[in-house]
Design a protein around this motif. Sequence first.
Motif, mmCIF file in Angstrom:
data_model
loop_
_atom_site.group_PDB
_atom_site.id
_atom_site.type_symbol
_atom_site.label_atom_id
_atom_site.label_comp_id
_atom_site.label_asym_id
_atom_site.label_seq_id
_atom_site.Cartn_x
_atom_site.Cartn_y
_atom_site.Cartn_z
ATOM 1 N N LEU A 21 0.828 -1.208 0.000
ATOM 2 C CA LEU A 21 0.000 0.000 0.000
ATOM 3 C C LEU A 21 0.863 1.259 0.000
ATOM 4 C CD1 LEU A 21 -0.531 1.631 2.984
ATOM 5 C CD2 LEU A 21 -1.676 -0.488 3.477
ATOM 6 N N THR A 95 5.599 -5.896 -0.124
ATOM 7 C CA THR A 95 4.775 -7.078 0.144
ATOM 8 C C THR A 95 3.301 -6.720 0.303
ATOM 9 O OG1 THR A 95 5.389 -6.902 2.496
ATOM 10 C CG2 THR A 95 6.596 -8.492 1.163
ATOM 11 N N THR A 96 2.452 -7.540 -0.309
ATOM 12 C CA THR A 96 0.996 -7.438 -0.145
ATOM 13 C C THR A 96 0.623 -7.994 1.230
ATOM 14 O OG1 THR A 96 0.637 -9.662 -0.958
ATOM 15 C CG2 THR A 96 0.651 -7.905 -2.622
ATOM 16 N N GLY A 116 -7.465 -2.517 3.100
ATOM 17 C CA GLY A 116 -8.510 -3.488 2.781
ATOM 18 C C GLY A 116 -7.846 -4.732 2.235
ATOM 19 N N HIS A 121 -12.189 -11.311 -7.450
ATOM 20 C CA HIS A 121 -12.498 -10.184 -8.342
ATOM 21 C C HIS A 121 -13.903 -10.311 -8.919
ATOM 22 C CE1 HIS A 121 -8.577 -7.984 -8.725
ATOM 23 N NE2 HIS A 121 -8.239 -9.045 -8.011
ATOM 24 N N SER A 131 -7.332 -13.124 -4.878
ATOM 25 C CA SER A 131 -6.121 -12.655 -4.219
ATOM 26 C C SER A 131 -5.475 -13.742 -3.359
ATOM 27 C CB SER A 131 -6.451 -11.461 -3.325
ATOM 28 O OG SER A 131 -5.301 -11.068 -2.608
ATOM 29 N N LYS A 150 -11.643 -5.001 -0.115
ATOM 30 C CA LYS A 150 -11.708 -3.831 -1.012
ATOM 31 C C LYS A 150 -12.938 -3.934 -1.904
ATOM 32 C CE LYS A 150 -7.418 -3.644 -2.324
ATOM 33 N NZ LYS A 150 -6.397 -4.113 -1.381
ATOM 34 N N GLN A 246 -2.059 -8.422 -11.092
ATOM 35 C CA GLN A 246 -1.588 -7.584 -9.984
ATOM 36 C C GLN A 246 -1.766 -6.088 -10.233
ATOM 37 O OE1 GLN A 246 2.568 -8.672 -9.452
ATOM 38 N NE2 GLN A 246 2.024 -9.601 -7.494
ATOM 39 N N VAL A 272 -6.221 3.348 6.875
ATOM 40 C CA VAL A 272 -4.996 2.547 7.047
ATOM 41 C C VAL A 272 -4.399 2.811 8.436
ATOM 42 C CG1 VAL A 272 -2.580 2.349 6.289
ATOM 43 C CG2 VAL A 272 -4.414 2.302 4.598
#
Length: 304
Positions: A21, A95-96, A116, A121, A131, A150, A246, A272
């Motif tokens: 993010l 990193t996610t 989020g 999707h 994801s 999200k 991505q 956040v």
Amino acid sequence: MIRISDEVREATAVVALETTLIAHGFPRGEGAAVGAESERRVREAGAVPATIGVLDGEIRVGLTPDELERFDERARKVGPRDLAACAAQRAVGATTVGGTLAVCRSAGIRFLGTGGIGGVHRGYPHPPDVSADLGELARTPALVVSAGIKSLLDVPATLEVLETLGVPVLGYRTDTLPLFYSASGGPPVPARVDSADEAARVARAHWELGGRGLVVAQPPPTSLDDVEPLIEDALADAERQGVRGQAVTPFVLTFLHGRSGGRTLAVNRELVVANAGLASEIAALEARDGDGPDDRQIGERPEP
Ligand code: PSU
Ligand code: MN
């Protein structure tokens, strides 16, 4: 390959923060400030922040302010599948949630704050994009505080998959799942908690039962209730431009930030930081009330 900072190693309460993010969720130059503000909020609420990313061939847990600045739009977006290649190739890797959770699992960190989480999707199975955040939640004994899933995704479908994976989703002072930018309009949550202490107790019980990840869904401090038409425009635009995989999430967030006159950006920043704070409160309570003293440090603890 994983390097944990001394401060994180010695802390009793630790909250992991992700770097995707920071690098890809905010306009150039703004992400690092959101990361720094999140770290401040974690400290204020009683835990030590462990921002996680890949730098110089190492997976780093705990970053200095200068290191945080290196996570800009040139960084790779690193999910669980990307960690090894990114480290071995000495690339900068943001990193996610999924990538961060994979590191938490090795390091023994049990709390994470984000904006989020990712999910299924819209239009699944065309494309068949789900994801990796979900798979890692199923594998990692960690509590993730987010503003829900999200809302550019298929939120009800994602909630179903979380049920399939055995991941509890706790509404924080809400009976319905927050929709990232919006506090209302989401599906009912399977359970509600009304305090950080209650969340900590549910997490502990879940882990005692051998459960793994949990989601605590906190409504955004300011609710935007007119974003859905913009999300539909953003997704249509992504489709027209052939944006896939991505790249979809960063594309849509950027589109919304522009088209909402910065309102989604302000809410995103705020939520956040609020989620980092709540994760920290829960982590601090869990450390205080956990099963007695644990002299082992982060990095030496086996998975709970
Ligand atoms: N929360 C935000 N902004 C973001 C993300 C979360 O406020 O950019 C990121 C997280 O890192 C999450 C990722 O893991 O979006 C999901 O991406 P994908 O849908 O490609 O799995
Ligand atoms: Mn995806």
